[in-house]
Write an enzyme that holds these catalytic residues in place. Structure first.
Site, mmCIF file in Angstrom:
data_model
loop_
_atom_site.group_PDB
_atom_site.id
_atom_site.type_symbol
_atom_site.label_atom_id
_atom_site.label_comp_id
_atom_site.label_asym_id
_atom_site.label_seq_id
_atom_site.Cartn_x
_atom_site.Cartn_y
_atom_site.Cartn_z
ATOM 1 N N LYS A 22 0.845 -1.117 0.151
ATOM 2 C CA LYS A 22 -0.062 -0.066 -0.034
ATOM 3 C C LYS A 22 0.805 1.006 0.030
ATOM 4 C CE LYS A 22 -1.861 1.597 4.025
ATOM 5 N NZ LYS A 22 -1.532 2.954 4.370
ATOM 6 N N ASN A 23 1.619 1.279 0.972
ATOM 7 C CA ASN A 23 2.575 2.606 1.134
ATOM 8 C C ASN A 23 3.579 2.868 0.119
ATOM 9 O OD1 ASN A 23 0.881 3.120 3.114
ATOM 10 N ND2 ASN A 23 2.373 2.509 4.882
ATOM 11 N N CYS A 117 -5.291 13.093 13.051
ATOM 12 C CA CYS A 117 -5.841 12.041 12.697
ATOM 13 C C CYS A 117 -5.782 10.873 14.142
ATOM 14 C CB CYS A 117 -5.414 11.060 11.625
ATOM 15 S SG CYS A 117 -3.943 10.308 11.970
ATOM 16 N N ARG A 122 0.159 14.655 13.546
ATOM 17 C CA ARG A 122 0.904 14.408 12.257
ATOM 18 C C ARG A 122 0.828 15.827 10.988
ATOM 19 N NH1 ARG A 122 -1.463 9.091 9.857
ATOM 20 N NH2 ARG A 122 0.339 9.046 8.631
ATOM 21 N N ASP A 305 4.467 0.665 12.015
ATOM 22 C CA ASP A 305 3.143 0.000 11.756
ATOM 23 C C ASP A 305 3.209 -1.316 11.948
ATOM 24 O OD1 ASP A 305 2.518 2.259 10.466
ATOM 25 O OD2 ASP A 305 3.106 1.875 8.470
ATOM 26 N N ARG A 397 -8.718 -0.480 4.367
ATOM 27 C CA ARG A 397 -7.923 0.510 3.904
ATOM 28 C C ARG A 397 -6.677 -0.101 3.452
ATOM 29 N NH1 ARG A 397 -6.810 5.527 7.205
ATOM 30 N NH2 ARG A 397 -5.505 5.834 5.285
HETATM 31 N N1 EPU Z 1 6.336 14.728 11.013
HETATM 32 C C1 EPU Z 1 6.496 16.115 11.348
HETATM 33 N N2 EPU Z 1 6.121 16.911 10.306
HETATM 34 C C2 EPU Z 1 6.156 16.538 8.966
HETATM 35 C C3 EPU Z 1 6.180 15.341 8.768
HETATM 36 C C4 EPU Z 1 5.989 14.374 9.843
HETATM 37 O O1 EPU Z 1 6.462 16.494 12.356
HETATM 38 O O2 EPU Z 1 5.966 17.431 8.096
HETATM 39 C C5 EPU Z 1 6.089 13.577 12.173
HETATM 40 C C6 EPU Z 1 4.877 12.845 12.125
HETATM 41 O O3 EPU Z 1 4.037 13.602 13.148
HETATM 42 C C7 EPU Z 1 5.502 11.697 13.036
HETATM 43 C C8 EPU Z 1 6.784 11.475 12.388
HETATM 44 O O4 EPU Z 1 7.342 12.751 11.670
HETATM 45 O O5 EPU Z 1 5.734 11.814 14.166
HETATM 46 C C9 EPU Z 1 6.948 10.563 11.345
HETATM 47 O O6 EPU Z 1 6.039 10.579 10.414
HETATM 48 P P1 EPU Z 1 6.079 10.368 8.718
HETATM 49 O O7 EPU Z 1 5.904 11.714 8.104
HETATM 50 O O8 EPU Z 1 7.000 9.625 8.397
HETATM 51 O O9 EPU Z 1 4.611 9.435 8.461
HETATM 52 P P2 EPU Z 1 3.912 9.416 7.167
HETATM 53 O O10 EPU Z 1 4.673 9.887 5.910
HETATM 54 O O11 EPU Z 1 2.606 10.393 7.392
HETATM 55 C C10 EPU Z 1 4.120 7.146 6.595
HETATM 56 C C11 EPU Z 1 3.112 6.013 6.165
HETATM 57 C C12 EPU Z 1 2.348 5.350 7.565
HETATM 58 C C13 EPU Z 1 3.549 5.113 8.729
HETATM 59 C C14 EPU Z 1 4.649 6.240 8.914
HETATM 60 C C15 EPU Z 1 5.673 6.182 9.666
HETATM 61 C C16 EPU Z 1 2.307 6.495 4.148
HETATM 62 C C17 EPU Z 1 1.249 6.399 3.127
HETATM 63 N N3 EPU Z 1 2.211 6.188 5.610
HETATM 64 O O12 EPU Z 1 3.449 8.180 7.038
HETATM 65 O O13 EPU Z 1 1.708 4.399 7.424
HETATM 66 O O14 EPU Z 1 3.134 4.810 9.968
HETATM 67 O O15 EPU Z 1 5.077 6.785 7.429
HETATM 68 O O16 EPU Z 1 6.531 4.978 9.283
HETATM 69 O O17 EPU Z 1 3.533 5.878 3.893
HETATM 70 C C18 EPU Z 1 -0.131 2.956 8.050
HETATM 71 O O18 EPU Z 1 0.272 2.402 6.971
HETATM 72 O O19 EPU Z 1 -1.105 2.482 8.722
HETATM 73 C C19 EPU Z 1 0.429 3.941 8.287
HETATM 74 C C20 EPU Z 1 0.229 5.049 9.101
#
Ligand code: EPU
Length: 424
Positions: A22-23, A117, A122, A305, A397
């Protein structure tokens, strides 16, 4: 209203095929916005998040044909509008992945802020700061991010923290920017590396994807692509945790073992035997489960995850497992539900102390996010009696036909429809 009904207590035995990730598929679908030609993705899982992304791409002026496991994306006739509305973004946070491609391709993008969320606040500040480095003017108004730049220009982006979708957004933007970009302190997840492969197929020169420093040579135009998506490491890890909980012997087809190293190491210490068999992976547990501690961390650490599913398994291990969540501030929503099934878990701040119990008992449960729901399925497979997992749309999802896959390995599990007002 659908629910998953499980009669627990049967060891898993058989073969389960792991779907496309998915990701990985979500950013690759968004990358189709960078080119005007027709792109083809293979090994795409049939999931609600893929449907949501397809709906978003259609709204953005693309013709999307989904015939899982294949998806084709081409430019539709008519005007493209670089606008991602709240109605679509709120259904799936990963929608923010269209921001980079849209501003790079159209010089302007208006994308709804995703908001908080269930698992945490996030924010997307790192995405926005990175786009500013590439020359975009960013404004936040009426709940939307408006980004403008006639043509992005390469630059050096240093992320304050590694972010998966943030790294992906900036990689896509930099691929169409003028000149060279360097991204520092990048997320190193396999899905980021996979996006790098796709951008290279499109004609951008990306090196270092999968490490913490990525170099990208942008191009004025990018080509369409044909790509088969990597297997889903988290889905594979979820089935491994399920075998750990129930005991048994399962052949996982297409499990991406290398990408799962941090999880596999913990599972082996907990008592599972995990061996490569050609392209596939055999997972067994015959002896007892023992408690193992884990702390989530960005890749190559233990993935957030997998924390919930690992915890469900640890509920039945001998001893006490200390599980610490460092990525998201609210990712223990499965705990009260596991407690209702008889688990002995105490939470202090971001750490769960899981004292193994001899058995769990089935209950009617529900969770408010994808991986928490998966952990309740794992617990239900081993609990005595009947478990009904509600709010199945979370599972849909991110897990393709989870009940069919587990039933194929001997679990007594089925999807049922609860009429409104049904008592547990
Ligand atoms: N963060 C910030 N600022 C930003 C971006 C992120 O503070 O601009 C923080 C977040 O709040 C969090 C940390 O950085 O504390 C890491 O978040 P990240 O941005 O890496 O998460 P994401 O990109 O929103 C993806 C996956 C998630 C997975 C996380 C961590 C996708 C579509 N989603 O989310 O997947 O948990 O990386 O590995 O790739 C899931 O599949 O169930 C899922 C939630």
């Amino acid at each position: 209203m659908d629910a998953i009904q499980i009669r627990g207590g049967r060891p898993l035995r058989g073969t389960i095929r792991v779907s496309g990730a998915k990701n990985a598929a979500l950013p690759i679908l968004c990358a189709t916005l960078l080119s005007d030609g027709a792109s083809r993705l293979r090994n795409v899982p049939a999931l609600r998040d893929i449907e949501t992304t397809s709906a978003l791409l259609r709204f953005l002026g693309r013709d999307v044909q989904v015939a899982a496991p294949e998806v084709e994306v081409a430019v539709a006739t008519g005007e493209a509008r670089p606008l991602a509305p709240y109605e679509l973004v709120r259904q799936m946070r990963a929608s923010v992945l269209v921001l980079g491609p849209l501003v790079a391709r159209y010089g302007r993008a208006k994308v709804s802020l995703p908001g908080g969320c269930a698992i945490g606040a996030r924010p997307i500040d790192q995405h926005l700061k990175g786009l500013e480095v590439l020359g975009a003017k960013i404004q936040v108004e009426h709940g939307y991010v408006v980004a403008e730049a006639p043509r992005l220009t390469g630059g050096e982006i240093v992320f304050d923290i590694p972010t998966v979708t943030g790294t992906e957004n900036l990689m896509m933007a930099a691929a169409l920017a003028r000149g060279r970009s360097t991204l520092v302190n990048c997320a190193r997840e396999p899905e980021v590396e996979e996006l790098g492969r796709v951008l290279n197929k499109m004609g951008a020169r990306v090196t270092g994807a999968g490490t913490d420093v990525i170099h990208i040579e942008g191009r004025a135009e990018l080509d369409p692509f044909d790509h088969a998506v990597i297997s889903d490491r988290i889905e594979a890890g979820t089935f491994m945790a399920a075998v750990g909980a129930t005991g048994g012997d399962v052949l996982l087809e297409n499990a991406p073992l290398d990408d799962l190293e941090p999880v596999v190491a913990k599972l082996r210490r907990a008592g599972l035997t995990i061996e490569r068999e050609g392209e596939h992976t055999r997972v067994r547990r015959e002896g007892e489960l023992v408690a193992v501690d884990a702390t989530t961390a960005p890749h190559p650490g233990f993935p957030t995850d997998m924390q919930a599913q690992f915890m469900a398994m640890m509920c039945l291990a001998r001893g006490r497992a200390v599980l610490t969540e460092t990525i998201f501030e609210n990712r223990f929503m499965h705990v009260p539900e596991l407690q209702r099934m008889g688990a002995n878990i105490e939470i202090r701040h971001n750490t769960a102390f899981v004292e193994g119990v001899p058995r769990l008992t089935g209950a009617s449960v529900m969770a408010t996010d994808l991986r928490a729901s998966a952990s309740l399925v794992v617990a239900g497979l081993v609990a005595e009696g009947e478990t009904v997992v509600r709010r199945v749309y979370h599972l849909d999802r991110g897990y393709e036909h989870i009940e069919q896959k587990l039933a194929g390995a001997g679990a007594a599990i089925e999807r049922i429809t609860l009429s409104p007002g049904t008592l547990p």
